[in-house]
Enzyme design. Structure first.
Site, PDB file in Angstrom:
ATOM      1  N   LYS A  50      12.758 -14.257 -13.125  1.00 46.18           N
ATOM      2  CA  LYS A  50      12.295 -13.236 -13.885  1.00 46.18           C
ATOM      3  C   LYS A  50      11.530 -13.466 -15.122  1.00 46.18           C
ATOM      4  O   LYS A  50      10.455 -12.699 -15.122  1.00 46.18           O
ATOM      5  CB  LYS A  50      13.920 -12.567 -14.628  1.00 46.18           C
ATOM      6  CG  LYS A  50      14.736 -11.933 -13.666  1.00 46.18           C
ATOM      7  CD  LYS A  50      14.525 -10.509 -13.432  1.00 46.18           C
ATOM      8  CE  LYS A  50      13.842 -10.222 -11.987  1.00 46.18           C
ATOM      9  NZ  LYS A  50      14.109 -10.765 -10.841  1.00 46.18           N
ATOM     10  N   ARG A  89       4.615   0.470  -6.355  1.00 47.11           N
ATOM     11  CA  ARG A  89       4.425  -0.283  -5.204  1.00 47.11           C
ATOM     12  C   ARG A  89       3.522  -1.467  -5.421  1.00 47.11           C
ATOM     13  O   ARG A  89       3.482  -2.502  -4.610  1.00 47.11           O
ATOM     14  CB  ARG A  89       4.120   0.348  -4.072  1.00 47.11           C
ATOM     15  CG  ARG A  89       5.286   1.335  -3.825  1.00 47.11           C
ATOM     16  CD  ARG A  89       4.502   2.310  -2.577  1.00 47.11           C
ATOM     17  NE  ARG A  89       4.351   1.788  -1.180  1.00 47.11           N
ATOM     18  CZ  ARG A  89       5.251   1.785  -0.132  1.00 47.11           C
ATOM     19  NH1 ARG A  89       6.600   2.482  -0.371  1.00 47.11           N
ATOM     20  NH2 ARG A  89       5.116   1.260   0.848  1.00 47.11           N
ATOM     21  N   TRP A 118      -3.132  -2.696  -1.428  1.00 46.32           N
ATOM     22  CA  TRP A 118      -2.719  -3.856  -2.105  1.00 46.32           C
ATOM     23  C   TRP A 118      -3.436  -4.753  -1.235  1.00 46.32           C
ATOM     24  O   TRP A 118      -3.082  -5.037   0.142  1.00 46.32           O
ATOM     25  CB  TRP A 118      -1.179  -4.044  -1.945  1.00 46.32           C
ATOM     26  CG  TRP A 118      -0.742  -5.108  -3.156  1.00 46.32           C
ATOM     27  CD1 TRP A 118      -0.870  -5.661  -4.480  1.00 46.32           C
ATOM     28  CD2 TRP A 118      -0.008  -6.500  -2.149  1.00 46.32           C
ATOM     29  NE1 TRP A 118      -0.269  -6.751  -4.590  1.00 46.32           N
ATOM     30  CE2 TRP A 118       0.313  -7.462  -3.701  1.00 46.32           C
ATOM     31  CE3 TRP A 118       0.414  -6.854  -1.108  1.00 46.32           C
ATOM     32  CZ2 TRP A 118       0.789  -8.506  -3.175  1.00 46.32           C
ATOM     33  CZ3 TRP A 118       1.022  -8.304  -1.145  1.00 46.32           C
ATOM     34  CH2 TRP A 118       1.265  -8.755  -1.878  1.00 46.32           C
ATOM     35  N   GLU A 157       8.040 -14.283 -13.538  1.00 45.01           N
ATOM     36  CA  GLU A 157       7.135 -13.058 -12.943  1.00 45.01           C
ATOM     37  C   GLU A 157       6.808 -11.714 -13.793  1.00 45.01           C
ATOM     38  O   GLU A 157       5.914 -10.915 -13.268  1.00 45.01           O
ATOM     39  CB  GLU A 157       7.903 -12.470 -11.794  1.00 45.01           C
ATOM     40  CG  GLU A 157       9.202 -11.610 -12.036  1.00 45.01           C
ATOM     41  CD  GLU A 157       9.794 -11.226 -10.818  1.00 45.01           C
ATOM     42  OE1 GLU A 157       9.056 -10.857  -9.739  1.00 45.01           O
ATOM     43  OE2 GLU A 157      10.904 -10.923 -10.793  1.00 45.01           O
ATOM     44  N   LYS A 170       6.191  -4.326  -5.122  1.00 45.35           N
ATOM     45  CA  LYS A 170       7.763  -4.185  -5.198  1.00 45.35           C
ATOM     46  C   LYS A 170       8.163  -4.222  -3.850  1.00 45.35           C
ATOM     47  O   LYS A 170       9.201  -4.804  -3.856  1.00 45.35           O
ATOM     48  CB  LYS A 170       7.763  -2.669  -5.407  1.00 45.35           C
ATOM     49  CG  LYS A 170       9.399  -2.495  -5.531  1.00 45.35           C
ATOM     50  CD  LYS A 170      10.224  -3.010  -6.401  1.00 45.35           C
ATOM     51  CE  LYS A 170      11.571  -3.077  -6.498  1.00 45.35           C
ATOM     52  NZ  LYS A 170      12.275  -4.021  -7.269  1.00 45.35           N
ATOM     53  N   GLU A 196      17.531 -17.513 -10.782  1.00 48.13           N
ATOM     54  CA  GLU A 196      16.783 -16.162 -10.971  1.00 48.13           C
ATOM     55  C   GLU A 196      16.439 -15.799 -12.314  1.00 48.13           C
ATOM     56  O   GLU A 196      15.470 -15.056 -12.524  1.00 48.13           O
ATOM     57  CB  GLU A 196      18.077 -15.046 -10.536  1.00 48.13           C
ATOM     58  CG  GLU A 196      17.980 -13.596 -10.820  1.00 48.13           C
ATOM     59  CD  GLU A 196      16.830 -13.177 -10.023  1.00 48.13           C
ATOM     60  OE1 GLU A 196      16.435 -13.661  -9.196  1.00 48.13           O
ATOM     61  OE2 GLU A 196      16.368 -12.023 -10.348  1.00 48.13           O
ATOM     62  N   ASN A 228      -1.365   1.110   6.045  1.00 47.12           N
ATOM     63  CA  ASN A 228      -0.765  -0.207   5.304  1.00 47.12           C
ATOM     64  C   ASN A 228      -0.130  -0.990   6.363  1.00 47.12           C
ATOM     65  O   ASN A 228       0.274  -0.804   7.421  1.00 47.12           O
ATOM     66  CB  ASN A 228       0.646   0.572   4.615  1.00 47.12           C
ATOM     67  CG  ASN A 228       1.355  -0.518   4.020  1.00 47.12           C
ATOM     68  OD1 ASN A 228       1.212  -1.763   3.695  1.00 47.12           O
ATOM     69  ND2 ASN A 228       2.692  -0.038   3.567  1.00 47.12           N
ATOM     70  N   GLY A 229      -0.646  -2.296   6.203  1.00 46.18           N
ATOM     71  CA  GLY A 229      -0.055  -3.244   7.155  1.00 46.18           C
ATOM     72  C   GLY A 229      -1.399  -4.220   7.468  1.00 46.18           C
ATOM     73  O   GLY A 229      -2.215  -4.376   6.787  1.00 46.18           O
ATOM     74  N   CYS A 275       0.845  -1.258  -0.063  1.00 42.34           N
ATOM     75  CA  CYS A 275       0.122   0.070  -0.033  1.00 42.34           C
ATOM     76  C   CYS A 275       0.879   1.227   0.016  1.00 42.34           C
ATOM     77  O   CYS A 275       2.136   1.345   0.421  1.00 42.34           O
ATOM     78  CB  CYS A 275      -0.895   0.107   1.195  1.00 42.34           C
ATOM     79  SG  CYS A 275      -1.872  -1.684   1.344  1.00 42.34           S
ATOM     80  N   HIS A 278      17.522 -36.097 -12.445  1.00 42.73           N
ATOM     81  CA  HIS A 278      16.433 -36.870 -11.310  1.00 42.73           C
ATOM     82  C   HIS A 278      15.123 -36.386 -11.607  1.00 42.73           C
ATOM     83  O   HIS A 278      14.359 -36.100 -10.372  1.00 42.73           O
ATOM     84  CB  HIS A 278      17.203 -36.300 -10.033  1.00 42.73           C
ATOM     85  CG  HIS A 278      18.658 -36.693  -9.746  1.00 42.73           C
ATOM     86  ND1 HIS A 278      18.915 -38.123  -9.348  1.00 42.73           N
ATOM     87  CD2 HIS A 278      19.634 -36.219 -10.152  1.00 42.73           C
ATOM     88  CE1 HIS A 278      20.232 -38.215  -9.465  1.00 42.73           C
ATOM     89  NE2 HIS A 278      20.638 -36.974  -9.660  1.00 42.73           N
TER      90      HIS A 278
HETATM   91  C1  AGP Z   1      12.078 -10.072  -7.560  1.00 46.39           C
HETATM   92  O1  AGP Z   1      12.228  -9.869  -8.901  1.00 46.39           O
HETATM   93  C2  AGP Z   1      10.867  -9.974  -6.831  1.00 46.39           C
HETATM   94  N1  AGP Z   1      10.273  -8.646  -7.086  1.00 46.39           N
HETATM   95  C3  AGP Z   1      10.751 -10.354  -5.564  1.00 46.39           C
HETATM   96  O2  AGP Z   1      11.216 -11.631  -5.371  1.00 46.39           O
HETATM   97  C4  AGP Z   1      11.688  -9.658  -4.461  1.00 46.39           C
HETATM   98  O3  AGP Z   1      12.959  -9.865  -4.960  1.00 46.39           O
HETATM   99  C5  AGP Z   1      11.443  -9.976  -2.701  1.00 46.39           C
HETATM  100  O4  AGP Z   1      10.129  -9.804  -2.611  1.00 46.39           O
HETATM  101  C6  AGP Z   1      12.191  -9.426  -1.935  1.00 46.39           C
HETATM  102  O5  AGP Z   1      12.208  -7.908  -1.772  1.00 46.39           O
HETATM  103  P1  AGP Z   1      13.357  -7.393  -1.104  1.00 46.39           P
HETATM  104  O6  AGP Z   1      14.761  -7.294  -1.521  1.00 46.39           O
HETATM  105  O7  AGP Z   1      12.975  -5.864  -1.296  1.00 46.39           O
HETATM  106  O8  AGP Z   1      13.371  -7.582   0.247  1.00 46.39           O
END
Ligand code: AGP
Length: 609
Positions: free
Chosen positions: A486, A27, A73, A489, A604, A482, A99-100, A2, A505
């Site tokens: 990418k 965000r 959110w 997501e 984010k 990673e 937010n929370g 949020c 395996h």
């Molecule tokens: C990565 O592309 C994602 N957006 C997500 O996995 C992110 O890395 C994760 O939420 C951790 O965020 P942070 O590094 O701000 O703690």
């Protein structure tokens, strides 16, 4: 998560808070709203993007010089108008954004209902408005009424509250969700992060957990929940909006991928000591003597940051010879981990606000461990709660998919490994070799980025794939994870990362000519083993995309497509091998018409569990 913006001053407030909300769109959110004090209290809310709210508002924005606004959110209650913030009390005197997560919202709601309060939404947030109403409408000031309400609350919050009874006041409070007060010229702001107010001021006061602020146009007070005033530092934010804007690229994500030569340089800046073959930090706050007492390292993080942690594990054990393990923060915090004063717990987080990582670090501190943060956002909660840390200095990362933060995390981990290794078994000559290789990285990253057009061409071959497999070994196994993250997501194509040898395996059953397989196969210590794995895939009709070292011809006939990267030390190859995978994911997602900077369902910074 949020986003919160509040304004009180001499200007009409609605346009100011709407502009601030746009700065917080990155965000991730699913509804938006604002409230204005103008004689009475007006609240406007809408599901979807801020543009929907703006359409509801029409061309005549509401008058009034005090307002709060919010992008939500959803955590409790579906994203719709009723559940969008701000939330009012029964009498429509108070408006509040949050937010929370209020963990005892159910019990509070029941008690309030018995006392005659009528709820309109399914949210946990709304209980706060009614709690405040209980004393505010009996004469308590807004700040006192809010403090009283928050003393009954369990959970996390970052809130902003306004009332028609105090037209020039915003009350803000935080516990677990980031919030700051920004100081203007006869006007003041509250916000979730500095990007919302940078167009107006760079002077900010970061609030800490358990603090409450009373903000007026020309004054502000920050107190504890007993409303005892606290001395706070005013920080000058050195990011300006130009830095944050896209810089001419189509998306923030592409801008941030293309910035990696510069961001890697910024992470290294002032920290390499070639003569002594080591690294220095300004804010580690842990002496060499204390570092020497460390008998074990636990790295804890989430998502992409967890992947860089895996690379850190390999680095620490190879060069510093310290037993190291990597834990998902969400797992670490709830199991019964073995951690004590001889354990160094390192939290890696771009945002510095990820709830699980923050909680894992707090649990580690409770058990006596020293804690370090590898964080990008200056002044973030994790950065302020750990014993010491290394700022990534990668600059603001706006795209939800993390890119430059990942490569800067790897560089920061290499620097820390160097420092700890040189306290132990790493020789000065070995240290100097790592220093020289690190110093060359920015130029090598530039060379990989120059391959973008070639990688864009290659993207066309993946846009109709249903599944993609990423395989790597050693330092590049986490890069396979990673690369897969990418792609999935931002393009929504399912992808999996695996250690290359593990393919036999199980996953090898998936291989056919419809399953592209991406191998990270630089000329490192396990190169020959990876070649064998590629043979196994080709024998089953798989299509192979290989990341290879410049000049390596071993895969010329084996791989269907090759992307070359420059040679460097094994432990630093991930900084180079991940870049083509970032670009590949980006171009595939763009071709598939996906929202690259704000992928569906993602935020984010995940500031709730
Ligand atoms: C990565 O592309 C994602 N957006 C997500 O996995 C992110 O890395 C994760 O939420 C951790 O965020 P942070 O590094 O701000 O703690």
């Amino acid at each position: 998560m949020c986003g919160i913006v509040g304004y009180t001053g001499k200007r009409t407030a609605a346009p100011v808070v709407l502009e601030g909300l746009h700065r917080l769109e990155y965000r991730g959110y699913d509804s938006a709203g604002l409230a204005v004090v103008n004689g009475g209290l007006q609240i406007f809310r809408a599901p979807g993007k801020i543009a929907v709210l703006e359409r509801e508002l029409g061309s005549h924005l509401p008058e009034g010089t005090t307002a709060i606004a919010h992008t939500r959110w959803a955590t409790h209650g579906v994203p719709n108008t009723v559940n969008a913030h701000p939330h009012a009390d029964c009498g429509g005197t108070i408006a509040l954004v949050h937010n929370g997560i209020i963990e005892n919202a159910g019990a509070l709601r029941q008690a309030l209902g018995k006392r005659g309060h009528v709820f309109r939404s399914q949210t946990d947030t709304e209980v706060l408005s009614h709690l405040i109403e209980e004393t505010h409408t009996k004469g308590a000031s807004l700040v006192d009424a809010t403090a009283e309400a928050l003393r009954q609350v369990e959970g996390t919050y970052g809130i902003a509250v306004i009332s028609s009874r105090e037209p020039d006041t915003i009350v803000a409070a935080r516990h677990g969700s980031p919030l700051l007060v920004a100081i203007g010229n006869s006007e003041n702001f509250v916000a979730s992060d500095a990007s919302a107010v940078l167009a107006h001021t760079r002077s900010v006061v970061y609030m800490d957990d358990g603090e409450i602020a009373e903000v007026k146009p020309t004054d502000y007070r920050i107190m504890d929940l007993a409303t005892v005033e606290k001395e706070k530092v005013v920080t000058q934010v050195d990011w300006d909006l130009a830095t944050i804007e896209r810089g001419g690229h189509a998306h923030f994500m592409l801008k941030e991928i293309m910035e990696q030569s510069e961001s890697v340089q910024n992470t290294l800046r002032g920290r390499l000591l070639e003569e002594d073959g080591t690294a220095r930090f300004g804010g580690l706050n842990i002496s060499n003597e204390e570092l020497l007492k460390v008998q074990r390292i636990v790295i804890t993080a989430c998502g992409t940051s967890w992947h860089s942690g895996l690379i850190g594990e390999y680095m620490m054990e190879e060069l510093a010879r310290i037993p190291t393990e990597v834990e998902y923060a969400s797992e670490f915090r709830y199991r019964n981990p073995i951690v004590d004063e001889r354990t160094l717990v390192i939290g890696i987080s771009q945002s510095g606000e990820t709830a699980d990582t923050l909680a894992a670090l707090r649990e580690a501190k409770r058990r006596g461990a020293r804690t370090l943060g590898l964080v990008n956002v200056v002044g973030s909660t994790i950065a302020r709660e750990v014993d010491g840390g290394i700022y990534l200095h990668a600059g603001p990362e706006i795209g939800v998919a993390s890119t430059k933060a990942f490569t800067s995390q790897i560089v920061a981990l290499a620097l820390l490994t160097l420092r700890m290794g040189r306290l132990r078994a790493l020789s000065i000559l070995q240290g100097r070799e790592v220093v020289r290789a690190l110093a060359k990285l920015p130029e090598l990253v530039t060379r990989v980025l120059a391959k973008a057009p070639e990688i864009e061409q290659l993207a066309d071959r993946l846009i109709r794939a249903q599944n993609v497999l990423y395989l790597g070994r050693g330092y590049n196994f986490p890069v396979a994870l990673e690369g897969a993250l990418k792609l999935k997501e931002i393009s929504y194509i399912h992808a999996e990362g695996y250690p290359a040898a593990e393919m036999k395996h199980g996953p090898i059953a998936l291989i056919d000519d419809l399953m592209p397989v991406v191998f990270i196969a630089p000329k490192d210590g396990v190169h020959q083993k990876v070649l064998s794995n590629i043979e196994e895939v080709k024998a089953r009709g798989g299509r192979v995309i290989a990341i290879v070292t410049e000049g390596d011809t071993a895969l010329d006939k084996l791989a269907d497509y090759r992307i070359e990267i420059p040679e460097t030390l094994d432990l630093l190859t991930p900084v180079l091998s991940v870049v083509p995978l970032q670009l590949l994911a980006y171009y595939v997602a763009v071709r598939r018409g996906c929202n690259v900077d704000q992928p569906r369902n993602l935020a984010k910074s995940v500031t709730v569990e």
